[in-house]
Design an enzyme around this catalytic site. Structure first.
Site, PDB file in Angstrom:
ATOM      1  N   GLU A  53      63.386 -45.741  41.454  1.00  0.00           N
ATOM      2  CA  GLU A  53      62.244 -45.646  40.551  1.00  0.00           C
ATOM      3  C   GLU A  53      61.740 -44.212  40.571  1.00  0.00           C
ATOM      4  OE1 GLU A  53      57.956 -47.672  39.348  1.00  0.00           O
ATOM      5  OE2 GLU A  53      58.777 -48.072  41.351  1.00  0.00           O
ATOM      6  N   GLU A 105      59.531 -33.981  43.123  1.00  0.00           N
ATOM      7  CA  GLU A 105      59.479 -34.128  41.674  1.00  0.00           C
ATOM      8  C   GLU A 105      60.655 -34.969  41.184  1.00  0.00           C
ATOM      9  OE1 GLU A 105      57.380 -33.343  39.402  1.00  0.00           O
ATOM     10  OE2 GLU A 105      55.996 -31.950  40.393  1.00  0.00           O
ATOM     11  N   ASP A 128      54.005 -39.633  32.955  1.00  0.00           N
ATOM     12  CA  ASP A 128      52.950 -38.843  32.304  1.00  0.00           C
ATOM     13  C   ASP A 128      53.364 -38.552  30.860  1.00  0.00           C
ATOM     14  OD1 ASP A 128      51.092 -36.931  31.467  1.00  0.00           O
ATOM     15  OD2 ASP A 128      50.960 -36.022  33.452  1.00  0.00           O
ATOM     16  N   LYS A 132      49.324 -33.783  24.555  1.00  0.00           N
ATOM     17  CA  LYS A 132      49.151 -32.610  23.704  1.00  0.00           C
ATOM     18  C   LYS A 132      50.508 -32.060  23.284  1.00  0.00           C
ATOM     19  CE  LYS A 132      44.655 -31.164  25.509  1.00  0.00           C
ATOM     20  NZ  LYS A 132      43.873 -30.066  26.134  1.00  0.00           N
ATOM     21  N   ASP A 164      52.664 -47.026  27.852  1.00  0.00           N
ATOM     22  CA  ASP A 164      51.618 -47.515  26.957  1.00  0.00           C
ATOM     23  C   ASP A 164      51.401 -46.540  25.811  1.00  0.00           C
ATOM     24  OD1 ASP A 164      50.531 -45.626  28.905  1.00  0.00           O
ATOM     25  OD2 ASP A 164      48.586 -46.048  27.982  1.00  0.00           O
TER      26      ASP A 164
END
Length: 223
Positions: A53, A105, A128, A132, A164
């Site tokens: 994951e 990361e 994330d 923008k 989402d």
């Protein structure tokens, strides 16, 4: 199930059970190098199919999945120390020895540290979205991602996504639909029923989960 050779690093002081007993040793794996790919025989005491994951958060989803698939190994990748420590505590309380956490990361781990063609499943849930427009280059799922995923996955390995964010979801589908390396696949009801910490919060607020899955296509042997 195949036991690893003597070169493996077995856990010590661990109660090997699932249930009320608690592992006494941290399941966070300290990378011996950030320049060489992992030797999985030194990560897990038992050689089993691997699922990863990318961005595991506090481990809510991955711990539940690892409990339900004791015949698989799992690695949770998380950059934030507080979150990965929560995953470690949950996994040890569950008595798991088939789960490890790595603090790094996700993009770097995928490209440079995962052994080639070693992973059966990649899970990527609520990354994330960088909403923008000027920041979208930072998104984990981009035009390069299918190739990087393909190099990590075993033949017919699968990538599962959840988000989402509609714009990011459209981008995920676009980059995979445009790649000859993958074909769409259904997410099973059983897997969809296992929720992440973010997902539980979103559902409580009436925010829908957008899901997609893609399976790597067989490598052509045609001239």
């Amino acid at each position: 199930m195949k036991l690893n050779s003597a070169t493996a690093q077995p856990l010590t002081n661990v109660k090997h059970a699932v249930g009320d007993q608690v592992n006494e040793q941290s399941l966070l794996y300290e990378l011996p190098s950030i320049l060489e790919r992992l030797d999985l025989s030194k990560v897990f005491p038992v050689d089993q199919p691997l699922e990863v994951e990318l961005g595991s958060g506090d481990g809510t989803f991955l711990v539940d999945l690892a409990k339900s698939r004791l015949d698989h190994n799992f690695i949770g990748i998380e950059r934030l120390l507080g979150r990965i420590r929560k995953m470690d505590r949950k996994a040890r309380r569950a008595g798991l020895i088939n789960l490890r956490g790595v603090r790094i990361e996700s993009s770097y781990f995928l490209e440079y540290l995962l052994p080639l063609h070693s992973v059966e499943v990649l899970h990527i849930y609520f990354p994330d979205p960088w909403p923008k427009r000027k920041h979208r280059r930072h998104r984990l799922i981009n035009e390069r991602f299918p190739q990087l995923a393909r190099q990590a996955l075993v033949p017919r390995g699968t990538v599962y996504f959840r988000t989402d964010d509609r714009d990011y979801f459209d981008q995920m589908n676009s980059v995979f639909a445009g790649s000859p390396l993958f074909a769409p696949k259904e997410t099973t009801a059983g897997l969809a029923a296992l929720l992440t910490d973010f997902e539980r919060d979103f559902q409580a607020r009436g925010i829908a989960t957008l899901r997609a899955a893609y399976q790597s296509c067989p490598i052509s042997t045609d001239p």
